[in-house]
Design an enzyme around this catalytic site. Structure first.
Site, short mmCIF file in Angstrom:
data_model
loop_
_atom_site.label_atom_id
_atom_site.label_comp_id
_atom_site.label_asym_id
_atom_site.label_seq_id
_atom_site.Cartn_x
_atom_site.Cartn_y
_atom_site.Cartn_z
N SER A 144 0.98 -0.93 0.22
CA SER A 144 0.25 -0.04 -0.20
C SER A 144 0.93 1.17 -0.29
O SER A 144 2.22 0.87 0.37
CB SER A 144 -1.08 0.24 1.38
OG SER A 144 -1.35 1.52 1.40
N TYR A 157 -3.46 -0.69 10.11
CA TYR A 157 -3.55 -1.48 8.60
C TYR A 157 -2.17 -0.48 8.16
O TYR A 157 -1.27 -1.10 7.44
CB TYR A 157 -4.34 -0.12 7.83
CG TYR A 157 -4.31 -0.41 6.28
CD1 TYR A 157 -5.34 -2.16 5.78
CD2 TYR A 157 -3.57 0.26 5.74
CE1 TYR A 157 -4.85 -1.87 5.04
CE2 TYR A 157 -3.67 0.67 4.19
CZ TYR A 157 -4.40 -0.96 2.95
OH TYR A 157 -4.71 -1.49 2.28
#
Length: 252
Positions: A144, A157
């Site tokens: 990410s 996350y």
């Protein structure tokens, strides 16, 4: 000759999270490049997703909860058995739970790490055993842009995706000399149901958009080219790379 570098005909690809926006696009790309395809996802909708991708060749659908370790092993083995082996693994599943860190529930933190990190390691282990035995294979993890930064109100996350970078490089260090390429794609802000808290919030959307040099949020199809590249012979000398597909977000 150049076309053959990207040809995946006859290669056996397993994609987790294949019924999500990004996972489906990555799976579609592999299928369009010629790969035999199996999808693993928790939801029964994985069957409909597989049927939607099919265009002459069967797409295998396996329902399994990757947060459950026994289910993960069962789902992986079923998919590989039905495929007849595995040459490509794409780990595109994941969860995100926004929240203030000071109040964030530890059980939710643990679940995020289990789904986004531990299950990825387990899948890489399982696929690695097959690939090491055959002397070849391609593993593509999903990182990410928060692999490179902390994000906002998504500490669990961000931590999991930072760890995906280190896991990818660690496995590449061990396996690159044995015929296995382990790399990761780091998507930017892609317009899917995974991040509705961003693109459905006008203020947050505009804040994000202002930092993207490309001037737009990404679409799932923007991941297709990078996926085929990292799954094909075109990337045979590419190891341990975290490839941003982010409209320039990381560079800014």
């Amino acid at each position: 000759m150049l076309h053959s570098l990207f040809d995946l005909t006859g290669r056996r690809a397993l994609v987790t999270g294949g019924n999500g926006g990004i996972g489906r696009a990555m799976a579609q790309a592999l299928y369009e490049a010629g790969a035999e395809l199996a999808l693993i996802a928790r939801s029964a909708s994985v069957i409909e997703t597989a049927q939607g991708i099919e265009a002459g060749r069967k797409v295998i659908a396996v329902q399994a909860d990757l947060a459950n370790r026994a289910e993960l092993t069962r789902g992986f083995e079923e998919a590989v058995t039905r495929l007849g082996g595995v040459d490509i693994l794409v780990t595109a599943h994941g969860i995100v739970t926004p929240g203030d860190s000071v109040d964030f529930d530890l059980a939710a933190f643990d679940k995020t790490m289990e789904v986004n990190l531990t299950s990825v390691f387990e899948l890489c282990q399982l696929a690695g055993k097959h690939m090491l035995a055959q002397g070849s294979g391609k593993i593509i993890n999903l990182a990410s842009v928060l692999t490179f930064s902390g994000g906002y109100r998504v500490a669990a996350y961000a931590a999991s995706k930072g760890a995906i970078s280190q896991l990818t490089m660690a496995l590449a260090n061990e396996w690159s000399g044995k015929g296995i390429n382990v790399n990761a794609i780091a998507p930017g802000y892609i317009k899917t149901e995974f991040i509705p808290h961003i693109w459905k919030d006008p203020e947050r959307h505009d804040q994000i958009l202002a930092r993207i040099p490309a001037g737009r949020l990404g679409e799932p199809d923007d991941l297709k080219g990078a996926t085929v590249f990292l799954a094909s012979h075109a990337s045979d000398y590419v190891h341990g790379v975290i490839l941003p597909v982010d409209g320039g977000w990381v560079s800014r």
